[in-house]
Write an enzyme that holds these catalytic residues in place. Structure first.
Site, PDB file in Angstrom:
ATOM      1  N   ASP A   1     -30.326  25.731 -13.670  1.00 28.04           N
ATOM      2  CA  ASP A   1     -30.569  24.242 -13.994  1.00 28.04           C
ATOM      3  C   ASP A   1     -28.967  23.427 -14.197  1.00 28.04           C
ATOM      4  OD1 ASP A   1     -33.079  23.715 -14.191  1.00 28.04           O
ATOM      5  OD2 ASP A   1     -32.566  24.506 -16.969  1.00 28.04           O
TER       6      ASP A   1
ATOM      7  N   MET B   1     -32.206  15.428 -26.143  1.00 27.27           N
ATOM      8  CA  MET B   1     -32.542  14.824 -24.942  1.00 27.27           C
ATOM      9  C   MET B   1     -33.777  13.668 -26.094  1.00 27.27           C
ATOM     10  SD  MET B   1     -35.610  17.947 -23.396  1.00 27.27           S
ATOM     11  CE  MET B   1     -36.366  18.509 -25.086  1.00 27.27           C
TER      12      MET B   1
ATOM     13  N   LYS C   1     -33.320  20.323  -8.006  1.00 24.42           N
ATOM     14  CA  LYS C   1     -33.788  19.847  -7.407  1.00 24.42           C
ATOM     15  C   LYS C   1     -34.922  20.523  -6.795  1.00 24.42           C
ATOM     16  CE  LYS C   1     -29.057  18.404  -6.007  1.00 24.42           C
ATOM     17  NZ  LYS C   1     -28.001  18.966  -5.561  1.00 24.42           N
TER      18      LYS C   1
END
Ligand code: SAH
Length: 420
Positions: free
Chosen positions: A208, A345, A230
């Site tokens: 990651d 987050m 990706k």
């Protein structure tokens, strides 16, 4: 050819590995040296008897579970009866000599801690990496042996010494496997030893973007690195692609490492990957990681708990804001919490979350620390309050990755400062 004369007091060592499973071993002595020897013997699953009037607390802790027998008295001749191996580790040279003498007469090999020349055994400095064992004799210099042992173990861990047998010979002979590795918050020094070792032994690493990137840079050219961030877009689709990739590579016999930021099971979807592997019959190992939820505040000098101040902390995903139909967070309960709230987050949603916490009872002037790029060269700490959070984030141009922390513990940073 005439043989070189050997000094009997130093001699020449012949290294072997004793297989002591269920064999009787007697250790005379109860101090620190005895403790270290007993720990190694217990690891080898020997049947250990310790003879000593007293033992250290650490040695007593080894005795307690019942795998070691402790005779709480002084050594007596005959104590070595039936032993395969003995250790003389008291602080009394006379006792050690008597033990060594009994051992010699009975042809039992005996390690004598205080007198190398009088010992029929020399104990190497030992290091283990899975089933690989390294033993080093330092020619009578224990520091030298320990130094070389440490260097070899470090080399095996970081991959600079390649353990060839750890990789499938001829490709795919050994069944493949997946290791879910928590890479920590980004600094390569904050991965665990086991995690680093798994990376060093991998055929392929699926990483990651929040995983420690510099670890990947040092991998040999024949190790394939796949950038999971990706892979095809669309949140859940990408996860299915990753799951399928892990399974497919492992079934082809490869050692797969799934390298993730922080801990694999803290908002890391690690369980979904584990389930996918288990469903396909692929062996999976989980290597926990240092989670950014605790480590990133810590690196900025913010503790998530503090004695006498905060005895609870909650880690929450800020991905879905309060009021979102799919949010599983009880925001009203969090607003009533006295303790620390750690939000991951949650840069975009910070304003909505702060408003919900205040609405449900948290004081508007509760201190907040926002830490970005934790453990990297660009780490930054911004301090504000709940009511000012959204404005501060906008004014300071805060971008992910960031962890923000609400609570009295944030006030402690004033004195703490940071090393970065
Ligand atoms: N499994 C990870 C968390 C994954 S969710 C862990 O245990 O750390 C991703 C979030 O983690 C980011 O949005 C951010 O909130 C936080 N994060 C991860 N690494 C970070 C870092 N180095 N600095 C600041 N926040 C980080």
């Amino acid at each position: 050819m005439p043989e070189t004369p050997v000094d009997p007091s130093t001699g020449v060592v012949y290294p072997v590995g004793l297989r002591l499973l269920d064999r009787r071993v007697v250790v005379v002595g109860g101090g620190q040296v005895a403790h270290r020897r007993v720990a190694g013997l217990v690891e080898a699953r020997a049947r250990v008897t310790v003879v000593s009037p007293e033992v250290t607390p650490a040695l007593e802790a080894l005795v307690a579970p019942g795998s070691v027998t402790w005779l709480a008295r002084r050594y007596r001749p005959g104590d070595l009866d039936g032993a395969w191996y003995a250790v003389a580790a008291t602080d009394d040279p006379e006792v050690n000599a008597a033990v060594a003498e009994e051992a010699e007469a009975a042809r039992i090999f005996c390690a004598r801690a205080d007198d190398r020349a009088a010992s029929s055994v020399w104990t190497p400095a030992v290091g283990r990496q899975g089933d690989l064992v390294v033993g080093v004799h330092g020619g009578g210099d224990p520091q030298r042996a320990v130094g070389v042992r440490d260097a070899v173990v470090a080399g095996l861990t970081d991959g600079s010494i390649r353990d060839r047998a750890a990789r499938p010979a001829g490709g795919g002979v050994r069944p493949g496997s997946v290791v879910l590795v928590g890479g920590g918050p980004g600094d390569p020094g904050l991965i665990t030893v086991r995690g680093q070792q798994a990376v060093a032994q991998a055929d392929v690493v699926v990483a990651d973007h929040l995983a420690p990137q510099s670890l990947l840079a040092s991998l040999p050219a024949d190790v394939e690195v796949i950038d999971a961030s990706k892979l095809p877009r669309g949140r859940s689709m990408a996860q299915e692609v990753i799951n399928a990739l892990l399974v497919e590579r492992a079934l082809a016999g490869q050692r797969v490492v799934r390298l993730k930021g922080g801990d694999p099971f803290v908002f890391g979807r690690g369980m979904e990957e584990l389930e996918a592997c288990a469903a396909a019959g692929v062996p999976v190992e989980v290597v926990p990681g240092v989670t950014s939820a605790i480590a990133v505040p810590a690196l900025a000098g913010v503790p998530v708990t503090h004695r006498g101040m905060t005895h609870e902390f909650v880690v929450v995903s800020g991905h879905l804001p309060p009021g979102h139909p799919q949010s599983l967070v009880d925001w009203s309960a969090l607003g009533r919490l006295r303790g620390t709230v750690v939000v991951l987050m949650g840069v975009e949603t910070a304003g909505a979350i702060a408003a919900a916490l205040v609405e449900h009872g948290r004081a508007p002037d509760t201190p907040v620390a926002v830490v970005t790029d934790g453990s990297t060269a660009t780490q930054r700490l911004v301090r504000t309050t709940l009511v000012d959070l959204a404005r501060t984030i906008a004014d300071e141009g805060v971008r992910p990755p960031a962890v923000w922390v609400v609570g009295d513990v944030v006030g402690l940073t004033a004195a703490a400062g940071t090393a970065r």
